[in-house]
Design a protein around this motif. Structure first.
Motif, PDB file in Angstrom:
ATOM      1  N   SER A  79      23.431   4.999   1.811  1.00 55.73           N
ATOM      2  CA  SER A  79      22.316   5.064   2.756  1.00 55.73           C
ATOM      3  C   SER A  79      21.998   6.507   3.145  1.00 55.73           C
ATOM      4  O   SER A  79      21.405   6.749   4.196  1.00 55.73           O
ATOM      5  CB  SER A  79      22.663   4.257   4.022  1.00 55.73           C
ATOM      6  OG  SER A  79      22.928   2.914   3.715  1.00 55.73           O
ATOM      7  N   GLY A  80      22.362   7.436   2.285  1.00 53.06           N
ATOM      8  CA  GLY A  80      22.209   8.854   2.613  1.00 53.06           C
ATOM      9  C   GLY A  80      20.786   9.257   2.969  1.00 53.06           C
ATOM     10  O   GLY A  80      20.571  10.152   3.792  1.00 53.06           O
ATOM     11  N   ASP A  85      17.570   5.385  10.214  1.00 49.86           N
ATOM     12  CA  ASP A  85      17.543   3.986  10.639  1.00 49.86           C
ATOM     13  C   ASP A  85      18.970   3.566  10.995  1.00 49.86           C
ATOM     14  O   ASP A  85      19.649   2.878  10.225  1.00 49.86           O
ATOM     15  CB  ASP A  85      16.974   3.114   9.523  1.00 49.86           C
ATOM     16  CG  ASP A  85      16.915   1.632   9.912  1.00 49.86           C
ATOM     17  OD1 ASP A  85      17.028   1.337  11.122  1.00 49.86           O
ATOM     18  OD2 ASP A  85      16.769   0.796   9.004  1.00 49.86           O
ATOM     19  N   ALA A  86      19.427   3.983  12.166  1.00 49.84           N
ATOM     20  CA  ALA A  86      20.816   3.754  12.565  1.00 49.84           C
ATOM     21  C   ALA A  86      21.157   2.269  12.626  1.00 49.84           C
ATOM     22  O   ALA A  86      22.241   1.848  12.191  1.00 49.84           O
ATOM     23  CB  ALA A  86      21.086   4.414  13.915  1.00 49.84           C
ATOM     24  N   GLU A  91      24.004  -2.405  10.495  1.00 45.91           N
ATOM     25  CA  GLU A  91      23.924  -3.797  10.048  1.00 45.91           C
ATOM     26  C   GLU A  91      24.512  -3.956   8.652  1.00 45.91           C
ATOM     27  O   GLU A  91      25.232  -4.925   8.378  1.00 45.91           O
ATOM     28  CB  GLU A  91      22.464  -4.250  10.070  1.00 45.91           C
ATOM     29  CG  GLU A  91      22.273  -5.712   9.672  1.00 45.91           C
ATOM     30  CD  GLU A  91      20.822  -6.134   9.726  1.00 45.91           C
ATOM     31  OE1 GLU A  91      20.481  -7.138   9.064  1.00 45.91           O
ATOM     32  OE2 GLU A  91      20.027  -5.464  10.409  1.00 45.91           O
ATOM     33  N   ARG A  92      24.217  -3.006   7.765  1.00 45.89           N
ATOM     34  CA  ARG A  92      24.749  -3.094   6.399  1.00 45.89           C
ATOM     35  C   ARG A  92      26.262  -2.887   6.388  1.00 45.89           C
ATOM     36  O   ARG A  92      26.985  -3.557   5.632  1.00 45.89           O
ATOM     37  CB  ARG A  92      24.049  -2.061   5.508  1.00 45.89           C
ATOM     38  CG  ARG A  92      22.589  -2.408   5.199  1.00 45.89           C
ATOM     39  CD  ARG A  92      22.017  -1.497   4.136  1.00 45.89           C
ATOM     40  NE  ARG A  92      21.857  -0.129   4.605  1.00 45.89           N
ATOM     41  CZ  ARG A  92      20.802   0.337   5.255  1.00 45.89           C
ATOM     42  NH1 ARG A  92      19.792  -0.480   5.562  1.00 45.89           N
ATOM     43  NH2 ARG A  92      20.723   1.609   5.621  1.00 45.89           N
ATOM     44  N   LEU A 206      26.309   8.371  14.241  1.00 42.14           N
ATOM     45  CA  LEU A 206      24.872   8.268  14.014  1.00 42.14           C
ATOM     46  C   LEU A 206      24.097   8.716  15.251  1.00 42.14           C
ATOM     47  O   LEU A 206      23.060   9.389  15.141  1.00 42.14           O
ATOM     48  CB  LEU A 206      24.497   6.831  13.653  1.00 42.14           C
ATOM     49  CG  LEU A 206      24.941   6.341  12.274  1.00 42.14           C
ATOM     50  CD1 LEU A 206      24.710   4.846  12.136  1.00 42.14           C
ATOM     51  CD2 LEU A 206      24.203   7.079  11.168  1.00 42.14           C
ATOM     52  N   SER A 207      24.593   8.358  16.413  1.00 41.23           N
ATOM     53  CA  SER A 207      23.915   8.764  17.647  1.00 41.23           C
ATOM     54  C   SER A 207      23.994  10.277  17.855  1.00 41.23           C
ATOM     55  O   SER A 207      23.051  10.902  18.384  1.00 41.23           O
ATOM     56  CB  SER A 207      24.565   8.064  18.862  1.00 41.23           C
ATOM     57  OG  SER A 207      24.377   6.657  18.778  1.00 41.23           O
ATOM     58  N   ARG A 208      25.081  10.867  17.439  1.00 39.90           N
ATOM     59  CA  ARG A 208      25.241  12.331  17.579  1.00 39.90           C
ATOM     60  C   ARG A 208      24.567  13.099  16.452  1.00 39.90           C
ATOM     61  O   ARG A 208      24.446  14.319  16.503  1.00 39.90           O
ATOM     62  CB  ARG A 208      26.714  12.696  17.579  1.00 39.90           C
ATOM     63  CG  ARG A 208      27.529  12.153  18.735  1.00 39.90           C
ATOM     64  CD  ARG A 208      29.000  12.320  18.446  1.00 39.90           C
ATOM     65  NE  ARG A 208      29.855  11.761  19.497  1.00 39.90           N
ATOM     66  CZ  ARG A 208      31.099  11.396  19.329  1.00 39.90           C
ATOM     67  NH1 ARG A 208      31.679  11.523  18.138  1.00 39.90           N
ATOM     68  NH2 ARG A 208      31.807  10.913  20.340  1.00 39.90           N
ATOM     69  N   GLY A 209      24.143  12.368  15.401  1.00 37.06           N
ATOM     70  CA  GLY A 209      23.577  13.045  14.231  1.00 37.06           C
ATOM     71  C   GLY A 209      24.618  13.800  13.446  1.00 37.06           C
ATOM     72  O   GLY A 209      24.318  14.794  12.794  1.00 37.06           O
TER      73      GLY A 209
END
Length: 215
Positions: A79-80, A85-86, A91-92, A206-209
């Motif tokens: 998903s790179g 789309d966090a 979900e995946r 993901l939230s922190r990037g």
């Protein structure tokens, strides 16, 4: 009593003794497998719960090759180009974790189903041996034309031994099956806890990037 029994009753007794041997073999082997797997999973969970990001998990000794960690890293890699789309990424990853939990449950239950089969069928197999033995005893009564108990008692005792062996095979099988069912459920819950802990790390990254895998 065994040596004097009819060949059908002998076959039933031997089959029930073999079933009992299978029960205890499965019990010993599966108990060792479950204890080892649960201890390893608990150690992974305890270590993962104390970390702050997935990168720390991937870089930690003995954690980088854990199946759940590998599944998460592989999905992040694939998903790179869609890490923005966090929710989709999480979900995946959750879907991968669910399939891993199902595979782990199937692996842990392998061999346990035979205990349920033995527990359900052994009493009836023993009863078949008893009915066959008593039938032969009545045939003996007819042939000897006497109702003397001393004539038929040995045959009836041999027949009842088959029922006893059926219970000896069935009762431990049922108890051990229920025990393993509870242990496998607890192990699967532990795997789910580890998966949830790793998913929280992915969510934080993901939230922190901070996710750079696959880029």
């Amino acid at each position: 009593m065994f040596m004097a029994a009819d060949w059908v009753v002998k076959a039933v007794m031997i089959g029930l003794l073999l079933a009992s041997l299978v029960t205890w073999t499965v019990a010993i082997a599966k108990q060792y497998e479950l204890r080892k797997a649960s201890a390893a999973e608990r150690a992974v969970h305890d270590r993962v719960a104390g970390l702050r990001s997935l990168e720390e998990v991937a870089g930690a000794q003995q954690l980088g090759h854990v199946a759940l960690v590998t599944e998460a890293l592989e999905e992040l890699k694939q998903s790179g180009n869609a890490l923005a789309d966090a929710e989709g990424v999480k979900e995946r990853i959750a879907s991968r974790f669910q399939r891993h939990e199902a595979r782990e449950a199937r692996r842990m239950t392998r061999g346990v189903a035979i205990l349920a089969t033995i527990g359900a069928t052994a009493p009836f197999v023993g009863l078949f041996g008893t009915v066959w033995g008593i039938m032969n005893s009545f045939i003996g009564i007819a042939e000897s034309q006497t109702t003397n108990l001393a004539v038929v008692a040995p045959g009836i005792a041999e027949a009842l031994l088959a029922t006893a062996l059926g219970l000896v095979a069935a009762i431990p099988a049922v108890v051990i099956y229920n025990h393993f069912t509870r242990q496998i459920t607890a192990h699967r819950a532990l795997v789910a806890d580890t998966a949830a802990a790793i998913l929280r790390l992915v969510s934080r990254d993901l939230s922190r990037g901070m996710v750079r895998i696959g880029e």
